[in-house]
Design a protein around this motif. Sequence first.
Motif, mmCIF file in Angstrom:
data_model
loop_
_atom_site.group_PDB
_atom_site.id
_atom_site.type_symbol
_atom_site.label_atom_id
_atom_site.label_comp_id
_atom_site.label_asym_id
_atom_site.label_seq_id
_atom_site.Cartn_x
_atom_site.Cartn_y
_atom_site.Cartn_z
ATOM 1 N N VAL A 88 0.910 -1.045 0.079
ATOM 2 C CA VAL A 88 -0.134 0.008 -0.044
ATOM 3 C C VAL A 88 0.851 1.359 0.010
ATOM 4 N N ILE A 89 0.799 2.191 -1.037
ATOM 5 C CA ILE A 89 1.281 3.352 -0.963
ATOM 6 C C ILE A 89 0.643 4.540 -0.154
ATOM 7 N N TYR A 90 1.147 4.782 0.889
ATOM 8 C CA TYR A 90 0.542 5.733 1.634
ATOM 9 C C TYR A 90 0.866 7.355 1.337
ATOM 10 N N GLN A 91 1.978 7.585 0.714
ATOM 11 C CA GLN A 91 2.254 9.159 0.058
ATOM 12 C C GLN A 91 3.179 8.899 -1.084
ATOM 13 N N HIS A 92 2.795 9.807 -2.188
ATOM 14 C CA HIS A 92 3.586 9.758 -3.293
ATOM 15 C C HIS A 92 4.053 11.213 -3.501
ATOM 16 N N THR A 93 5.339 11.311 -4.114
ATOM 17 C CA THR A 93 5.837 12.573 -4.494
ATOM 18 C C THR A 93 6.405 12.463 -5.904
ATOM 19 N N HIS A 94 6.386 13.273 -6.941
ATOM 20 C CA HIS A 94 7.118 13.114 -8.322
ATOM 21 C C HIS A 94 7.563 14.224 -8.675
ATOM 22 N N ASN A 95 8.879 14.230 -9.114
ATOM 23 C CA ASN A 95 9.673 15.138 -9.930
ATOM 24 C C ASN A 95 9.346 15.367 -11.188
ATOM 25 N N GLN A 96 8.703 16.432 -11.598
ATOM 26 C CA GLN A 96 8.282 16.844 -13.024
ATOM 27 C C GLN A 96 9.332 17.224 -13.819
ATOM 28 N N VAL A 97 10.587 17.732 -13.058
ATOM 29 C CA VAL A 97 11.655 18.256 -13.843
ATOM 30 C C VAL A 97 12.698 17.458 -13.397
#
Length: 64
Positions: free
Chosen positions: A49-58
Amino acid sequence: MPEVSTVYVVTGGDDMIVHVSVPSVDYLHGFLMDKFTERREVVGFRTSVIYQHTHNQVLAPLIP
């Protein structure tokens, strides 16, 4: 399947990683039992289960 958002085919211990978006853990359990266990090519599966997600757009440039 509308619950499936991403599929990765990978090498190593796992053959595929399937990201699904579902409203609850109970729904996830039902989804896995109904959709995955009925397929003869699926030998087994495990869930995380993924509780938190961040994503780098650059992306930074790759420097050798």
